[in-house]
Scaffold this motif. Structure first.
Motif, PDB file in Angstrom:
ATOM      1  N   ILE A 246      -9.013   5.003  10.884  1.00 55.88           N
ATOM      2  CA  ILE A 246      -9.536   6.749  10.547  1.00 55.88           C
ATOM      3  C   ILE A 246      -8.609   6.812   9.277  1.00 55.88           C
ATOM      4  CG2 ILE A 246     -10.359   8.986  11.008  1.00 55.88           C
ATOM      5  CD1 ILE A 246     -10.221   8.684  13.997  1.00 55.88           C
ATOM      6  N   ALA A 247      -8.144   7.038   8.545  1.00 58.23           N
ATOM      7  CA  ALA A 247      -7.647   6.904   7.672  1.00 58.23           C
ATOM      8  C   ALA A 247      -7.970   6.146   6.432  1.00 58.23           C
ATOM      9  CB  ALA A 247      -5.999   7.254   7.100  1.00 58.23           C
ATOM     10  N   TYR A 248      -8.055   4.547   6.989  1.00 58.95           N
ATOM     11  CA  TYR A 248      -8.498   4.263   5.475  1.00 58.95           C
ATOM     12  C   TYR A 248     -10.145   3.699   5.601  1.00 58.95           C
ATOM     13  CZ  TYR A 248     -10.214  -0.443   4.656  1.00 58.95           C
ATOM     14  OH  TYR A 248     -10.297  -2.232   3.815  1.00 58.95           O
ATOM     15  N   TYR A 249     -10.992   3.671   6.887  1.00 61.78           N
ATOM     16  CA  TYR A 249     -11.995   3.887   6.205  1.00 61.78           C
ATOM     17  C   TYR A 249     -12.943   5.046   5.996  1.00 61.78           C
ATOM     18  CZ  TYR A 249     -12.515  -1.054   8.272  1.00 61.78           C
ATOM     19  OH  TYR A 249     -11.819  -2.581   8.958  1.00 61.78           O
ATOM     20  N   THR A 250     -12.437   6.126   5.930  1.00 63.45           N
ATOM     21  CA  THR A 250     -12.674   7.336   5.549  1.00 63.45           C
ATOM     22  C   THR A 250     -12.555   6.832   4.315  1.00 63.45           C
ATOM     23  OG1 THR A 250     -12.130   8.385   7.345  1.00 63.45           O
ATOM     24  CG2 THR A 250     -12.453  10.105   5.157  1.00 63.45           C
ATOM     25  N   THR A 251     -11.897   6.833   3.881  1.00 68.62           N
ATOM     26  CA  THR A 251     -11.354   6.142   2.304  1.00 68.62           C
ATOM     27  C   THR A 251     -12.386   5.115   1.830  1.00 68.62           C
ATOM     28  OG1 THR A 251      -9.304   7.064   3.002  1.00 68.62           O
ATOM     29  CG2 THR A 251      -9.604   6.228   0.588  1.00 68.62           C
ATOM     30  N   VAL A 252     -12.388   3.994   2.467  1.00 69.89           N
ATOM     31  CA  VAL A 252     -13.483   3.138   1.985  1.00 69.89           C
ATOM     32  C   VAL A 252     -14.732   3.701   1.745  1.00 69.89           C
ATOM     33  CG1 VAL A 252     -14.365   1.312   2.540  1.00 69.89           C
ATOM     34  CG2 VAL A 252     -11.875   1.036   2.934  1.00 69.89           C
ATOM     35  N   LEU A 253     -14.966   4.174   2.681  1.00 72.08           N
ATOM     36  CA  LEU A 253     -16.498   4.247   3.183  1.00 72.08           C
ATOM     37  C   LEU A 253     -16.834   6.009   1.543  1.00 72.08           C
ATOM     38  CD1 LEU A 253     -17.616   5.454   6.588  1.00 72.08           C
ATOM     39  CD2 LEU A 253     -18.126   4.006   4.701  1.00 72.08           C
ATOM     40  N   LYS A 254     -15.815   7.136   1.495  1.00 77.11           N
ATOM     41  CA  LYS A 254     -15.887   7.435  -0.315  1.00 77.11           C
ATOM     42  C   LYS A 254     -15.340   6.308  -1.487  1.00 77.11           C
ATOM     43  CE  LYS A 254     -14.543  11.946   0.248  1.00 77.11           C
ATOM     44  NZ  LYS A 254     -13.363  13.272  -0.015  1.00 77.11           N
TER      45      LYS A 254
ATOM     46  N   SER B 255       1.052  -1.141  -0.016  1.00 74.20           N
ATOM     47  CA  SER B 255      -0.239   0.244   0.138  1.00 74.20           C
ATOM     48  C   SER B 255       1.137   1.266   0.126  1.00 74.20           C
ATOM     49  CB  SER B 255      -1.241   0.162   1.494  1.00 74.20           C
ATOM     50  OG  SER B 255      -1.783   0.880   1.014  1.00 74.20           O
ATOM     51  N   VAL B 256       0.850   2.116  -0.512  1.00 74.78           N
ATOM     52  CA  VAL B 256       1.627   3.663  -0.410  1.00 74.78           C
ATOM     53  C   VAL B 256       1.213   3.990   0.482  1.00 74.78           C
ATOM     54  CG1 VAL B 256       1.121   5.492  -1.728  1.00 74.78           C
ATOM     55  CG2 VAL B 256       1.057   4.127  -3.764  1.00 74.78           C
ATOM     56  N   ALA B 257       0.389   4.282   1.031  1.00 76.51           N
ATOM     57  CA  ALA B 257       0.020   4.367   2.211  1.00 76.51           C
ATOM     58  C   ALA B 257       0.948   3.855   3.205  1.00 76.51           C
ATOM     59  CB  ALA B 257      -1.241   4.887   2.903  1.00 76.51           C
ATOM     60  N   SER B 258       2.514   4.272   3.924  1.00 76.07           N
ATOM     61  CA  SER B 258       2.914   3.412   4.927  1.00 76.07           C
ATOM     62  C   SER B 258       2.427   3.238   6.294  1.00 76.07           C
ATOM     63  CB  SER B 258       4.145   4.398   5.093  1.00 76.07           C
ATOM     64  OG  SER B 258       5.245   3.364   5.545  1.00 76.07           O
ATOM     65  N   THR B 259       1.931   1.766   6.967  1.00 74.57           N
ATOM     66  CA  THR B 259       1.897   1.771   8.407  1.00 74.57           C
ATOM     67  C   THR B 259       2.483   0.853   8.933  1.00 74.57           C
ATOM     68  OG1 THR B 259       0.739   0.057   6.478  1.00 74.57           O
ATOM     69  CG2 THR B 259      -1.184   1.816   7.442  1.00 74.57           C
TER      70      THR B 259
ATOM     71  N   LEU C  64     -12.746   5.426  -2.836  1.00 73.09           N
ATOM     72  CA  LEU C  64     -11.874   5.515  -3.332  1.00 73.09           C
ATOM     73  C   LEU C  64     -10.723   4.393  -3.319  1.00 73.09           C
ATOM     74  CD1 LEU C  64     -11.360   9.668  -1.792  1.00 73.09           C
ATOM     75  CD2 LEU C  64     -11.339   8.963  -4.294  1.00 73.09           C
ATOM     76  N   ASN C  65      -9.519   4.894  -4.078  1.00 70.59           N
ATOM     77  CA  ASN C  65      -8.469   3.685  -4.208  1.00 70.59           C
ATOM     78  C   ASN C  65      -7.775   3.487  -3.315  1.00 70.59           C
ATOM     79  OD1 ASN C  65      -6.951   1.903  -5.053  1.00 70.59           O
ATOM     80  ND2 ASN C  65      -6.655   2.728  -7.204  1.00 70.59           N
ATOM     81  N   VAL C  66      -7.740   2.798  -2.414  1.00 64.72           N
ATOM     82  CA  VAL C  66      -7.540   3.429  -0.909  1.00 64.72           C
ATOM     83  C   VAL C  66      -5.665   2.581  -1.535  1.00 64.72           C
ATOM     84  CG1 VAL C  66      -6.991   2.596   1.257  1.00 64.72           C
ATOM     85  CG2 VAL C  66      -8.921   1.907   0.620  1.00 64.72           C
ATOM     86  N   ASP C  67      -4.780   1.501  -1.962  1.00 70.82           N
ATOM     87  CA  ASP C  67      -3.932   1.756  -1.711  1.00 70.82           C
ATOM     88  C   ASP C  67      -3.439   2.463  -2.527  1.00 70.82           C
ATOM     89  OD1 ASP C  67      -4.489  -0.443  -0.486  1.00 70.82           O
ATOM     90  OD2 ASP C  67      -4.987  -2.302  -1.290  1.00 70.82           O
ATOM     91  N   LYS C  68      -3.647   2.583  -3.826  1.00 75.63           N
ATOM     92  CA  LYS C  68      -2.745   3.793  -5.092  1.00 75.63           C
ATOM     93  C   LYS C  68      -3.766   4.435  -4.843  1.00 75.63           C
ATOM     94  CE  LYS C  68      -0.851   0.440  -8.055  1.00 75.63           C
ATOM     95  NZ  LYS C  68       0.573   0.483  -7.634  1.00 75.63           N
TER      96      LYS C  68
END
Ligand code: M6R
Length: 364
Positions: free
Chosen positions: A339-347, A153-157, A349-353
């Motif tokens: 929070i970042a993950y679910y906000t993005t999923v609920l919108k 995932s581009v977002a580093s966790t 959007l492409n979470v991983d990229k």
């Protein structure tokens, strides 16, 4: 390949307990931190004049946590720099200093340039890198590999968590080397760190609550993250994660700076996430939350289990298990990532990229 998870990001968030365990276990010997694998001796740790931690993005936030913890425990001055600033600001580095570069990929152009600059000034470079054999690992004098496994995932966790875990080992060992803590205290702290993987697992229980809170954020135009001390470093990380994947603008502010400008942005319904886990600073941060609440903010607190707030101050509290203050970032980051993950999923959007971004930034 996503191990039953819908996205790599969620899989990687859940891999954190194991990633941290794999990173720290081989570096704890007889209950004490042991980083000698890379050639870092107690003698050398005792004698560095100053440390510089240099990195980009999330890795830099791990460096901020490192600074707080090393300065607090090892009483050695640490400067944290964004690599793209460091390389052009003519920093005062001497051969008595240690430059620590932190990078998941080990290929980040600015971080690599910082390493070269440190070498030009005659300082030794220790790198904290996840990808084996990467350029930064190859060019450093000493390497401490993090063992997060591949981060897709581009977002580093998980890379962030393992980077922090190495910072703790370094801080504990250095504090011991310099005589600021005795062997008992060093063992006590190290044992607490070793408990962290299980407690991260427990922290995942906040997932449902985070999803619920995220549903309240999807229509926001902008939000603020505030915190003090270690909580400020985590606010920066939470804010970066959210904006990078959900495209919702956010800023992170040292809570005490709010009234020097930013608070004028607060209007009815603006979400403000107060990161408030540090016991000594709790009252101060809460007073800042009260200030934004009285201007109509929708307030969310990320806090230790059992934290009590006065009536009407907090709209939603996300509790994480209570641990030694200094180690709280290892837990606090979980709800911020979720929070970042679910906000993005609920919108939708492409979470991983996310748009416009690459996993590894190999050009300036
Ligand atoms: O590979 P690196 O750790 O050197 O990468 C540094 C940043 O590019 C990286 O952490 C970036 O900020 C992330 N996409 C944040 O989630």
């Amino acid at each position: 390949e996503k191990g039953g998870y819908e996205h790599f990001m969620l899989k990687e968030i859940h891999e954190q307990p194991n990633a941290v365990k794999t990173t720290i276990t081989p570096r704890i010997v007889n209950g004490m931190p042991d980083l000698s694998e890379c050639g870092l001796t107690l003698e050398a740790l005792k004698n560095y004049r100053k440390l510089f931690i240099v990195a980009c993005g999330t890795a830099m936030h791990a460096g901020m946590v490192g600074k707080y913890v090393i300065e607090k425990l090892a009483r050695t001055e640490v400067t944290v720099d964004i690599a793209s600033e460091f390389r052009y600001r003519d920093p005062i580095i001497t051969p008595e200093d240690l430059v620590i570069v932190v990078s998941q990929s080990g290929e980040t152009a600015d971080t690599k340039a910082a390493l070269h600059l440190a070498h030009d000034k005659g300082a030794k470079v220790l790198s904290v890198v996840n990808v084996k054999g990467s350029s930064i690992a190859r060019e450093s004098d000493m390497v401490l590999y993090t063992h997060a496994g591949p981060e897709i995932s581009v977002a580093s966790t998980k890379a962030f968590s393992v980077q922090m875990s190495v910072m703790y080992l370094l801080a504990f060992e250095m504090a011991y080397a310099k005589g600021h803590i005795d062997e008992n205290e060093c063992k006590r702290l190290t044992a607490k760190l070793a408990e962290i993987p299980d407690i991260i697992e427990k922290t995942m229980e906040c997932e449902k609550k985070c999803k619920y809170v995220s549903s309240k954020l999807i229509t926001a135009q902008s939000l603020l993250y505030i915190g003090r001390g270690l909580d400020y470093a985590l606010s920066m990380e939470g804010s970066l994660k959210l904006k990078e994947i959900s495209y919702i603008h956010s800023e992170s502010y040292a809570a005490g700076e709010l009234k020097h400008g930013t608070i004028s942005l607060v209007e009815d319904g603006m979400p403000v996430i107060g990161v408030a886990t540090q016991t000594e600073l709790l009252e101060k941060t809460v007073s800042n939350i009260v200030e934004v609440k009285s201007r109509g903010a929708f307030t969310i607190a990320v806090c230790k289990e059992g934290t009590e707030f006065s009536e009407g101050v907090i709209d939603e509290a996300i509790e994480v298990p209570a641990m030694e203050d200094v180690l709280m970032p290892m837990l606090t980051v979980i709800p911020l990532q979720l929070i970042a993950y679910y906000t993005t999923v609920l919108k939708g959007l492409n979470v991983d990229k996310p748009r416009n971004l690459a996993k590894s930034v190999t050009v300036e």
